[in-house]
Design an enzyme around this catalytic site. Sequence first.
Site, PDB file in Angstrom:
ATOM      1  N   HIS A  72       0.848  -1.195   0.000  1.00 12.41           N
ATOM      2  CA  HIS A  72       0.000   0.000   0.000  1.00 12.41           C
ATOM      3  C   HIS A  72       0.885   1.247   0.000  1.00 12.41           C
ATOM      4  O   HIS A  72       1.793   1.385   0.829  1.00 12.41           O
ATOM      5  CB  HIS A  72      -0.919  -0.012   1.224  1.00 12.41           C
ATOM      6  N   GLU A  75       1.856   3.389   2.963  1.00 10.78           N
ATOM      7  CA  GLU A  75       2.460   2.641   4.060  1.00 10.78           C
ATOM      8  C   GLU A  75       3.948   2.399   3.759  1.00 10.78           C
ATOM      9  O   GLU A  75       4.521   1.372   4.128  1.00 10.78           O
ATOM     10  CB  GLU A  75       1.687   1.329   4.268  1.00 10.78           C
ATOM     11  N   HIS A 211       1.853  -4.199   6.929  1.00 13.71           N
ATOM     12  CA  HIS A 211       0.959  -3.090   6.597  1.00 13.71           C
ATOM     13  C   HIS A 211       0.918  -2.121   7.777  1.00 13.71           C
ATOM     14  O   HIS A 211       1.573  -2.337   8.782  1.00 13.71           O
ATOM     15  CB  HIS A 211      -0.448  -3.627   6.298  1.00 13.71           C
ATOM     16  N   TYR A 251     -11.060 -10.412   2.164  1.00  8.42           N
ATOM     17  CA  TYR A 251     -10.971 -11.342   1.038  1.00  8.42           C
ATOM     18  C   TYR A 251      -9.953 -10.791   0.050  1.00  8.42           C
ATOM     19  O   TYR A 251      -9.737  -9.594  -0.022  1.00  8.42           O
ATOM     20  CB  TYR A 251     -12.323 -11.474   0.334  1.00  8.42           C
ATOM     21  N   GLU A 270      -0.163  -5.219  11.201  1.00  7.71           N
ATOM     22  CA  GLU A 270      -0.507  -3.787  11.088  1.00  7.71           C
ATOM     23  C   GLU A 270       0.404  -2.992  12.019  1.00  7.71           C
ATOM     24  O   GLU A 270       0.099  -2.766  13.191  1.00  7.71           O
ATOM     25  CB  GLU A 270      -1.979  -3.562  11.439  1.00  7.71           C
TER      26      GLU A 270
HETATM   27 ZN   LIG Z   1      -1.919  -1.895   3.998  1.00  5.90          ZN
END
Ligand SMILES: [Zn+2]
Length: 302
Positions: A72, A75, A211, A251, A270
Amino acid sequence: MLDWNNEGYLNLIYYKTDFTSEKFYSIFNELWRLNKGFSWSVIGFSLLGKPILEFRIGNSKDNIIHINAGMHANEWNNSALLMKLFDELLLNSANNSKILDNVTLSIVPMINPDGIDLVLNNFPNNDYLRENIIKINKFSLDFSGWKANIRGVDLNNQFPACWELIKTIDFKKSEYSSRDFPGPYPLSEPEAIALYNLTLNNNFSEVYALHSQGEEFYWGFNNLEPPESEFLADKIEKITGYKAVRTIKSYGGYKDWFIQDYKKPGFTIELGKGINPLPLSRFETDLNTLRNLILFCITDRK
Ligand SMILES: [Zn+2]
């Protein structure tokens, strides 16, 4: 307890900075110049043609643990953290080759270089693409909320694991977007294909996708995870202080697909807490957490 030197080859300031793909590639070159105790390969190219690199370090042929980051765009802090820890791994294994006798690490620090560069205000040259990006971003030049690849596809919604169900999640998008659009079909994007093929061609024993944010981690998918996942989740919870979450309505994620197809432990971690991109003032805190996790990966757990 492992005797570990936190310094690495390059000073922290190389990492604790806006971590563009250019910085990432130049650090890779520098580390390769200093220490050839690892192997590297290009596992694919981003839409804008930037190489997606995998580094491999360690002596085991049958226990390969995979860690990736920077899927991402906003990130990107995790690409910097993972690269800093790769640097430490290099130096520590040069001083004590035995620390990686039981494991090989497969490390992909930056899966989405185009998106990361966009968030860090490096606009692509191509006019058509620029127009499209601005349209997708609702005519704003603030890209701090951009998670997708440069075309507007969320790479962590690209994997063939109940992909059709993504549409049932209400915040997911049905068209190209700065975040949450799963693409026209699974594996439509080169960055996702690169990671998919890397995983297909290897027999990873565990995978960790880094992430941000939330200081928690996800370890389940549709009850398909092996019993070992729970055992590892307990340990990781203690080591990181993060909350272990078995299933979330997720998903099409990389770890979802890995658990589904391989029935082996897969985790989405995370890192950190706050609004992405997380501020650099958090860097050392999150670095410590990730270091503990990586030390756990390389420690003989028997
Ligand atoms: Zn992420």
